[in-house]
Motif scaffolding. Structure first.
Motif, PDB file in Angstrom:
ATOM      1  N   LEU A  84     -32.169 -19.042  36.820  1.00  0.00           N
ATOM      2  CA  LEU A  84     -33.476 -18.757  36.902  1.00  0.00           C
ATOM      3  C   LEU A  84     -34.215 -19.836  37.482  1.00  0.00           C
ATOM      4  O   LEU A  84     -33.677 -20.882  37.504  1.00  0.00           O
ATOM      5  N   PRO A  85     -35.148 -19.398  38.146  1.00  0.00           N
ATOM      6  CA  PRO A  85     -36.196 -20.356  38.359  1.00  0.00           C
ATOM      7  C   PRO A  85     -36.694 -21.321  37.529  1.00  0.00           C
ATOM      8  O   PRO A  85     -37.034 -22.477  37.972  1.00  0.00           O
ATOM      9  N   CYS A  86     -36.473 -21.438  36.272  1.00  0.00           N
ATOM     10  CA  CYS A  86     -36.730 -22.097  35.048  1.00  0.00           C
ATOM     11  C   CYS A  86     -35.583 -23.214  34.970  1.00  0.00           C
ATOM     12  O   CYS A  86     -35.865 -24.291  34.301  1.00  0.00           O
ATOM     13  N   GLY A  87     -34.422 -22.866  35.774  1.00  0.00           N
ATOM     14  CA  GLY A  87     -33.290 -23.674  35.378  1.00  0.00           C
ATOM     15  C   GLY A  87     -32.312 -23.369  34.252  1.00  0.00           C
ATOM     16  O   GLY A  87     -31.219 -23.830  34.137  1.00  0.00           O
ATOM     17  N   THR A  88     -32.738 -22.060  33.618  1.00  0.00           N
ATOM     18  CA  THR A  88     -31.679 -21.740  32.552  1.00  0.00           C
ATOM     19  C   THR A  88     -30.735 -20.838  33.191  1.00  0.00           C
ATOM     20  O   THR A  88     -30.749 -20.126  34.183  1.00  0.00           O
ATOM     21  N   SER A  89     -29.360 -21.131  32.604  1.00  0.00           N
ATOM     22  CA  SER A  89     -28.337 -20.660  33.134  1.00  0.00           C
ATOM     23  C   SER A  89     -28.148 -19.083  32.875  1.00  0.00           C
ATOM     24  O   SER A  89     -28.420 -18.524  31.882  1.00  0.00           O
ATOM     25  N   VAL A  90     -27.630 -18.153  33.906  1.00  0.00           N
ATOM     26  CA  VAL A  90     -27.572 -16.799  33.707  1.00  0.00           C
ATOM     27  C   VAL A  90     -26.533 -16.407  32.556  1.00  0.00           C
ATOM     28  O   VAL A  90     -26.547 -15.525  31.880  1.00  0.00           O
ATOM     29  N   ASP A  91     -25.436 -17.302  32.696  1.00  0.00           N
ATOM     30  CA  ASP A  91     -24.363 -17.072  31.824  1.00  0.00           C
ATOM     31  C   ASP A  91     -24.707 -17.252  30.283  1.00  0.00           C
ATOM     32  O   ASP A  91     -24.315 -16.408  29.626  1.00  0.00           O
ATOM     33  N   VAL A  92     -25.648 -18.142  30.194  1.00  0.00           N
ATOM     34  CA  VAL A  92     -26.118 -18.557  28.725  1.00  0.00           C
ATOM     35  C   VAL A  92     -26.904 -17.542  27.946  1.00  0.00           C
ATOM     36  O   VAL A  92     -26.712 -16.884  27.047  1.00  0.00           O
ATOM     37  N   LEU A  93     -27.668 -16.809  29.115  1.00  0.00           N
ATOM     38  CA  LEU A  93     -28.598 -15.687  28.628  1.00  0.00           C
ATOM     39  C   LEU A  93     -27.699 -14.307  28.435  1.00  0.00           C
ATOM     40  O   LEU A  93     -27.972 -13.615  27.346  1.00  0.00           O
ATOM     41  N   LEU A  94     -26.665 -14.111  29.457  1.00  0.00           N
ATOM     42  CA  LEU A  94     -25.777 -13.029  29.437  1.00  0.00           C
ATOM     43  C   LEU A  94     -24.984 -13.002  28.003  1.00  0.00           C
ATOM     44  O   LEU A  94     -24.856 -12.169  27.064  1.00  0.00           O
ATOM     45  N   THR A  95     -24.336 -14.330  27.664  1.00  0.00           N
ATOM     46  CA  THR A  95     -23.747 -14.487  26.399  1.00  0.00           C
ATOM     47  C   THR A  95     -24.631 -14.215  25.151  1.00  0.00           C
ATOM     48  O   THR A  95     -24.227 -13.551  24.135  1.00  0.00           O
ATOM     49  N   GLN A  96     -25.941 -14.734  25.305  1.00  0.00           N
ATOM     50  CA  GLN A  96     -26.628 -14.369  24.124  1.00  0.00           C
ATOM     51  C   GLN A  96     -26.913 -12.827  24.150  1.00  0.00           C
ATOM     52  O   GLN A  96     -26.957 -12.645  22.753  1.00  0.00           O
ATOM     53  N   VAL A  97     -27.400 -12.203  24.963  1.00  0.00           N
ATOM     54  CA  VAL A  97     -27.487 -10.762  24.845  1.00  0.00           C
ATOM     55  C   VAL A  97     -26.222  -9.901  24.496  1.00  0.00           C
ATOM     56  O   VAL A  97     -26.196  -9.144  23.429  1.00  0.00           O
ATOM     57  N   ALA A  98     -25.044 -10.371  24.902  1.00  0.00           N
ATOM     58  CA  ALA A  98     -23.744  -9.705  24.601  1.00  0.00           C
ATOM     59  C   ALA A  98     -23.303  -9.968  23.135  1.00  0.00           C
ATOM     60  O   ALA A  98     -22.766  -9.344  22.464  1.00  0.00           O
TER      61      ALA A  98
END
Length: 203
Positions: A18-32
């Motif tokens: 994301l623009p803030c530098g957070t990994s998309v994969d990390v967020l996807l795993t968190q939601v999943a």
């Protein structure tokens, strides 16, 4: 292979964060993993993470419903859902609204403009103050918007007239912004943070 034939790893890396530098994969795993609501300190204050987490949760919801029914999801819908999740962050400058008739892309700056005009119309809002925030920002009225798919999160910084209960003013601003953004853009404001930095006693 010439220099111009080299694969562009920068673009791929940009789409993975994301623009803030957070990994998309990390967020996807968190939601999943069902931890989309368990936000860390950064996520609690980041409009980009807030919008992405809400959008990923919305897109994964049908798959969770199928899993709860003990039904094996067909490969087609699963792949389609994952593709839509990935496409939600292909361009962090634009939200995407899909209908049966086609796709509408809405720039984050349009969300900012809609929020600015609605916040300025709330009685008791005097001015917006300049703060150093990253993201899609309006320089005149300090509003930051994060977009992901059909979700958006906003942060609005303003100054108020003295004498108005500030919590009530913040609620009024939040309601006005949510209604305007929904009406004008068809996006879902998943979080609207109101920061009141100052009050004015002079008319």
């Amino acid at each position: 292979m010439t220099e111009h034939d080299q694969p562009d790893h920068t673009d791929r890396r940009d789409r993975d964060t994301l623009p803030c530098g957070t990994s998309v994969d990390v967020l996807l795993t968190q939601v999943a993993d069902g931890r989309g609501a368990d936000r860390d300190v950064h996520q609690q204050g980041c409009v980009h993470c807030q919008a992405a987490l809400a959008e990923y949760d919305r897109l994964l919801s049908p798959l969770r419903d199928l899993a709860a029914e003990q039904v094996i999801a067909p490969e087609g819908p699963m792949e389609e859902a994952l593709a839509r999740i990935r496409s939600a962050i292909d361009d962090s400058d634009y939200a995407t609204v899909r209908t049966a008739d086609g796709v509408t892309r809405v720039a984050a700056r349009v969300v900012v403009a809609a929020a600015r005009h609605s916040a300025e119309g709330v009685p008791g809002v005097r001015v917006a103050l300049s703060r150093d925030l990253s993201g899609h920002r309006d320089s005149d009225s300090e509003i930051t918007a994060g977009v992901a798919g059909a979700s958006t999160a906003l942060e609005i910084t303003l100054a108020a007239d003295f004498g108005r209960p500030l919590h009530q003013l913040a609620d009024d601003v939040r309601r006005a912004v949510v209604a305007t953004v929904r009406h004008l853009t068809d996006l879902e404001p998943v979080q609207v943070t109101v920061l009141i930095d100052d009050v004015f006693t002079e008319p």
